[in-house]
Design a protein around this motif. Structure first.
Motif, PDB file in Angstrom:
ATOM      1  N   SER A 119       0.988  -1.297   0.132  1.00  0.00           N
ATOM      2  CA  SER A 119      -0.188   0.077  -0.058  1.00  0.00           C
ATOM      3  C   SER A 119       0.862   1.427  -0.088  1.00  0.00           C
ATOM      4  O   SER A 119       0.610   2.491  -0.771  1.00  0.00           O
ATOM      5  CB  SER A 119      -1.042  -0.010   1.225  1.00  0.00           C
ATOM      6  N   ALA A 120       2.012   1.203   0.716  1.00  0.00           N
ATOM      7  CA  ALA A 120       2.805   2.321   0.752  1.00  0.00           C
ATOM      8  C   ALA A 120       3.523   2.575  -0.551  1.00  0.00           C
ATOM      9  O   ALA A 120       3.353   3.953  -0.917  1.00  0.00           O
ATOM     10  CB  ALA A 120       4.047   2.110   1.770  1.00  0.00           C
ATOM     11  N   ILE A 121       3.936   1.694  -1.373  1.00  0.00           N
ATOM     12  CA  ILE A 121       4.212   1.789  -2.817  1.00  0.00           C
ATOM     13  C   ILE A 121       3.213   2.650  -3.548  1.00  0.00           C
ATOM     14  O   ILE A 121       3.462   3.447  -4.385  1.00  0.00           O
ATOM     15  CB  ILE A 121       4.711   0.527  -3.359  1.00  0.00           C
ATOM     16  N   ASP A 122       2.181   2.179  -3.440  1.00  0.00           N
ATOM     17  CA  ASP A 122       0.890   2.754  -4.125  1.00  0.00           C
ATOM     18  C   ASP A 122       0.662   4.124  -3.945  1.00  0.00           C
ATOM     19  O   ASP A 122       0.441   4.948  -4.562  1.00  0.00           O
ATOM     20  CB  ASP A 122      -0.374   1.868  -4.034  1.00  0.00           C
ATOM     21  N   VAL A 123       0.579   4.390  -2.436  1.00  0.00           N
ATOM     22  CA  VAL A 123       0.279   5.575  -2.141  1.00  0.00           C
ATOM     23  C   VAL A 123       1.636   6.734  -2.617  1.00  0.00           C
ATOM     24  O   VAL A 123       1.347   7.907  -2.786  1.00  0.00           O
ATOM     25  CB  VAL A 123       0.196   5.799  -0.635  1.00  0.00           C
ATOM     26  N   ALA A 124       2.680   6.220  -2.472  1.00  0.00           N
ATOM     27  CA  ALA A 124       3.951   6.996  -2.735  1.00  0.00           C
ATOM     28  C   ALA A 124       3.666   7.147  -4.298  1.00  0.00           C
ATOM     29  O   ALA A 124       3.895   8.544  -4.679  1.00  0.00           O
ATOM     30  CB  ALA A 124       5.318   6.215  -2.848  1.00  0.00           C
ATOM     31  N   GLY A 125       3.374   6.415  -5.286  1.00  0.00           N
ATOM     32  CA  GLY A 125       3.178   6.685  -6.675  1.00  0.00           C
ATOM     33  C   GLY A 125       2.375   7.483  -6.834  1.00  0.00           C
ATOM     34  O   GLY A 125       2.323   8.336  -7.539  1.00  0.00           O
ATOM     35  N   ALA A 126       1.037   7.500  -6.035  1.00  0.00           N
ATOM     36  CA  ALA A 126      -0.137   8.553  -6.195  1.00  0.00           C
ATOM     37  C   ALA A 126       0.559  10.001  -5.891  1.00  0.00           C
ATOM     38  O   ALA A 126       0.243  10.831  -6.585  1.00  0.00           O
ATOM     39  CB  ALA A 126      -1.262   7.959  -5.360  1.00  0.00           C
ATOM     40  N   LEU A 127       1.068  10.011  -4.831  1.00  0.00           N
ATOM     41  CA  LEU A 127       1.813  11.399  -4.400  1.00  0.00           C
ATOM     42  C   LEU A 127       2.692  11.958  -5.795  1.00  0.00           C
ATOM     43  O   LEU A 127       2.462  13.188  -6.012  1.00  0.00           O
ATOM     44  CB  LEU A 127       2.293  11.473  -3.045  1.00  0.00           C
ATOM     45  N   LEU A 128       3.392  11.185  -6.167  1.00  0.00           N
ATOM     46  CA  LEU A 128       4.363  11.615  -7.048  1.00  0.00           C
ATOM     47  C   LEU A 128       3.656  12.049  -8.316  1.00  0.00           C
ATOM     48  O   LEU A 128       4.011  13.039  -9.097  1.00  0.00           O
ATOM     49  CB  LEU A 128       5.393  10.423  -7.318  1.00  0.00           C
ATOM     50  N   ARG A 129       2.648  11.303  -8.676  1.00  0.00           N
ATOM     51  CA  ARG A 129       1.950  11.421  -9.995  1.00  0.00           C
ATOM     52  C   ARG A 129       1.187  12.848  -9.462  1.00  0.00           C
ATOM     53  O   ARG A 129       1.318  13.622 -10.785  1.00  0.00           O
ATOM     54  CB  ARG A 129       1.195  10.315 -10.077  1.00  0.00           C
ATOM     55  N   ALA A 130       0.691  13.037  -8.764  1.00  0.00           N
ATOM     56  CA  ALA A 130       0.013  14.373  -8.317  1.00  0.00           C
ATOM     57  C   ALA A 130       0.896  15.629  -8.392  1.00  0.00           C
ATOM     58  O   ALA A 130       0.525  16.625  -9.078  1.00  0.00           O
ATOM     59  CB  ALA A 130      -0.922  14.335  -7.102  1.00  0.00           C
ATOM     60  N   ASP A 131       2.363  15.265  -7.956  1.00  0.00           N
ATOM     61  CA  ASP A 131       3.123  16.480  -8.097  1.00  0.00           C
ATOM     62  C   ASP A 131       3.778  16.927  -9.480  1.00  0.00           C
ATOM     63  O   ASP A 131       3.970  17.956  -9.621  1.00  0.00           O
ATOM     64  CB  ASP A 131       4.524  15.953  -7.326  1.00  0.00           C
ATOM     65  N   GLY A 132       3.901  15.760 -10.424  1.00  0.00           N
ATOM     66  CA  GLY A 132       4.062  16.124 -11.546  1.00  0.00           C
ATOM     67  C   GLY A 132       5.313  16.287 -11.796  1.00  0.00           C
ATOM     68  O   GLY A 132       6.032  16.767 -13.026  1.00  0.00           O
TER      69      GLY A 132
END
Length: 317
Positions: A119-132
């Motif tokens: 879940s942490a990997i998935d959350v990390a990816g979502a945050l990085l994607r949102a940052d752009g």
């Protein structure tokens, strides 16, 4: 997509046999025999004098040596144990300061036990994607240091060892590509180890079906089948749990179990530890899908399909 740019693991130097650890925990000969002959344990790392900080920092520091630490936008600390006596409310912030990542946004994730790292990997990816920001990274740090017998010996099913792991996550990086993630939580089993005998029986009956459903869905979302998966990386509570959970022998034969007798169960860290082992031993086939799976007490079922790149693994720097 989410990519894993680096994964490192760490263990203290002290190695004990399952018999030595059983004696420290006050187990009787029948219990000791069960852990070795039935559950598949042999030895593990265990240092009673090691602090949580000293357990989780080394793997993270190895990763930070490879990169510009200023690129780490997020630090996510994953732990399985709950309550202030195990992990304090400032633990994640303490880890951040010890790593010199003062500008990183930092928080902890828990409540999913063995499944929390996925879940942490998935959350990390979502945050990085949102940052752009293509240069931004997230550092996932995992590990627990149980101090109480109830957390070191889990329901006569596993003896907990000392081990930790960290992963560097990017969005559209050059590392291992995460192709899908599926997770389901069955809240009726949220009492976990404190569940009634009837609920424990119900969970054991439901577990094989739901785990297979989650794995199949993750494979389908990644445009592959379970037959295409080269290796399945799972937590290490014991071999018996997976024999009872994965009924298909061919599928079970894809599971990586070799670290169970080497390290036993390292809370919150097993899947990343096992990934690091396979990478260090250069056992991944590049561009062929592999899978993480996890069952977290409570009950969370997760599966993540990934495709190792040609530079996955290799010797440590």
């Amino acid at each position: 997509m989410i990519t894993l740019e680096a994964v490192e693991s760490f263990f203290p130097d002290r190695t004990v046999t399952v018999e030595e650890r059983a004696a420290e925990l006050g187990l009787n000969p029948a219990q000791t025999h069960m852990f070795r002959r039935i559950h598949g344990l042999d030895r593990m790392r265990h240092d009673p004098d090691l602090s949580l900080r000293d357990l989780v920092l080394p793997a993270a520091k190895r990763i930070l040596k490879r990169i510009d630490p200023r690129s780490v936008r997020y630090l996510i600390y994953c732990h399985a144990l709950h309550g202030g006596r195990s992990v304090g409310p400032r633990t994640a912030q303490d880890i951040k300061r010890a790593l010199g990542l003062e500008k990183a946004t930092t928080f902890a994730l828990t409540q999913q036990n063995c499944a929390i790292a996925l879940s942490a990997i998935d959350v990390a990816g979502a945050l990085l994607r949102a940052d752009g920001d293509p240069e931004a990274r997230a550092l996932v740090v995992t590990g627990d240091k149980p101090r109480h017998r109830a957390a070191q010996l889990v329901m006569n099913t596993c003896v907990v060892g000392d081990g930790s792991a960290s992963a560097l996550v990017a969005w559209n990086g050059s590392g291992t590509a995460v192709r899908s993630f599926v997770t389901r939580t069955r809240g009726e089993f949220s009492d976990g180890m404190m569940s009634s005998p009837a609920l424990i029986r119900a969970e054991s009956e439901m577990r094989p079906r739901l785990m297979l459903e989650v794995m199949s869905e993750a494979a389908d979302r990644a445009d592959c089948t379970l037959d295409d998966i080269q290796v399945v990386i799972a937590p290490n509570p014991n071999t018996t749990l997976w024999q009872d959970t994965i009924k298909d022998e061919a599928l079970r034969g894809k599971f990586f179990f070799e670290n169970i007798p080497r390290y036993s169960h390292c809370l919150a860290s097993d899947v990343l530890i096992n990934y690091a082992t396979l990478g260090e031993e250069k056992r991944f086939e590049p561009d062929r899908p592999a899978m993480f799976v996890a069952i977290g007490v409570g009950m969370t079922f997760s599966a993540m399909v990934f495709t190792p790149s040609s530079n996955t693994g290799g010797p440590r720097s």
